[in-house]
Design an enzyme around this catalytic site. Structure first.
Site, PDB file in Angstrom:
ATOM      1  N   ASP A 102       0.867  -1.181   0.000  1.00  0.00           N
ATOM      2  CA  ASP A 102       0.000   0.000   0.000  1.00  0.00           C
ATOM      3  C   ASP A 102       0.899   1.225   0.000  1.00  0.00           C
ATOM      4  OD1 ASP A 102      -1.613   2.155   0.578  1.00  0.00           O
ATOM      5  OD2 ASP A 102      -2.541   1.276   2.361  1.00  0.00           O
ATOM      6  N   GLN A 131       0.703   6.453   1.214  1.00  0.00           N
ATOM      7  CA  GLN A 131       1.583   7.431   1.864  1.00  0.00           C
ATOM      8  C   GLN A 131       3.021   7.307   1.371  1.00  0.00           C
ATOM      9  OE1 GLN A 131       0.254   9.759   3.745  1.00  0.00           O
ATOM     10  NE2 GLN A 131      -1.762   8.803   3.773  1.00  0.00           N
ATOM     11  N   LYS A 135      -2.391  12.172  -3.321  1.00  0.00           N
ATOM     12  CA  LYS A 135      -1.350  12.274  -2.291  1.00  0.00           C
ATOM     13  C   LYS A 135      -0.018  12.734  -2.898  1.00  0.00           C
ATOM     14  CE  LYS A 135      -4.279  10.207   0.533  1.00  0.00           C
ATOM     15  NZ  LYS A 135      -4.126   9.298   1.644  1.00  0.00           N
TER      16      LYS A 135
END
Length: 401
Positions: A196, A199, A222
């Site tokens: 993932d 971030q 992001k």
């Protein structure tokens, strides 16, 4: 050499709203002028669907769309035999993976391995499909420093999970996981590896060929790109395991009432009209970032993080949940006895934008035995004055409580 101040100067939000201190970058980042202009230019001058029509506008839109795919793919320093699938974001990518691997790779009685740090998007899709197919989910706990318990991780690998899916960076705490080590250990027991990167995509330059994961997912917003666009990077052999989550449009090669032939990758996993302007905007964000030295931006961000973390640590009563070491730029904290939303509201009254709650990571905060936290998250366009303003606002809020 371009500086962090030059970086900030490319974002019109800060010119239009100089009174706001924006420290909610883990939720979404602002957009540079070049990204805004690229989306606008598409709708003003190129608007057409891709891959379908015979006219020149469609050909130009298709060329730009596929060039955007190549730009973003190469930005990841990909493995040789890999491809990039457009998605609506990380959550959409995880839904494709959790659905697409059931019945192909994953069979009843198999196991998958997640961690206590995960975002709901890397938990809930697996839960619903695993329950239906009779697949067990194991969870790596945290250690005393709120990081992954690596001893437990290796012990759980002894169960030979078919899939290991972990976050690159904890969105609740900011801690960077040792993903090369984790991926290598998972692959040693034959697991398919998923990272993932929601971030992690903004935490520094990626080298997915070196990390060697099978899948890496992220959301464009992001990374200073538009909302509603993201990517699922995958090795071609891993992508071929996926059943499509959605059907229709360009993902079909031949249709009759006696049967349908699906298209080749990447189109087989991209049903319907894509977010063309979003893809162009994501490529524009990548090109924008490539104008700057990533080491300069990361050093600036780390300086801000150290000042923020140390300043918050000196405020009596505050409890910091985030460690400073191996942190991508997030400080999560609590004021014992007070709800995080109340603290965030006082900051909002001083135009300090933060997030409060469980940050789509309820199991993490259950493990921490906290109702949630106030999260301050940094980007390279932030500056020392903003960090100092946030520290002062926190100190004032704590005094009021």
């Amino acid at each position: 050499m371009l500086t962090a101040a030059d970086f900030r100067g490319q974002f019109p939000f800060f010119t239009a709203h100089p009174d706001w201190v924006y420290l909610d970058n883990a939720a979404t980042a602002h957009k540079p002028q070049t990204v805004i202009e690229r989306e606008l230019a598409f709708y003003q001058h190129q608007n057409s669907n891709v891959h379908r029509a015979a006219h020149g506008l469609a050909h130009e839109a298709t060329r730009a769309f596929e060039q955007a795919r190549s730009t973003v793919h190469q930005f990841l320093n990909p493995a040789a035999d890999s491809q990039l699938i457009w998605t609506a974001g990380t959550t959409a990518g995880f839904n494709q993976l959790a659905f697409g691997l059931m019945g192909t790779l994953l069979q009843p009685g198999d196991r998958i391995l997640l961690t206590a740090l995960e975002h709901h998007a890397n938990i809930v899709p697996w839960q619903f499909h695993c329950e239906r197919y009779g697949i067990q989910i194991d969870v790596v706990p945290l250690d005393s420093e709120n990081r992954l318990d690596l001893v437990a991780f290796h012990q759980l690998l002894e169960h030979k999970p078919k899939v290991v899916s972990i976050s690159h960076v904890s969105n609740g705490l900011g801690h960077i996981q040792p993903i090369r080590q984790l991926v290598a250990a998972a692959k040693a027991v034959g697991a398919l590896t998923i990272i993932d990167g929601a971030q992690g995509i903004s935490a520094g330059p990626l080298d997915l060929a070196a990390i060697d994961c099978d899948f890496y997912l992220f959301s464009g917003h992001k990374l200073y790109a538009p909302t509603g666009i993201g990517a699922l990077y995958g090795k071609t052999a891993a992508l071929q395991l996926l059943r499509p989550l959605m059907y229709g449009g360009e993902m079909i090669k031949q249709v009759s009432f006696t049967g349908t032939v699906l298209n080749d990758l990447p189109y087989r996993l991209e049903a319907g009209t894509p977010n063309i302007a979003g893809a162009l905007g994501l490529a524009a964000a990548v090109e924008f970032l490539q104008r700057f030295d990533p080491e300069v931006l990361q050093q600036h961000k780390q300086q801000l993080l150290q000042r923020l973390h140390q300043g918050c640590a000196q405020i009596p009563g505050l409890q910091l949940l985030s460690g400073l070491e191996d942190n991508a730029g997030i400080v999560s904290l609590v004021l014992p006895g007070e709800h995080p939303s109340d603290l965030a509201t006082l900051l909002d009254q001083q135009k300090i934008a933060v997030r409060a709650g469980t940050h789509c990571a309820m199991p993490l905060y259950a493990a921490l035995q906290q109702p949630g936290a106030v999260r301050l998250s940094l980007a390279p366009y932030n500056n020392i004055a903003e960090v100092d303003a946030a520290i002062a606002a926190l100190a004032q809020a704590v005094e009021l409580f």
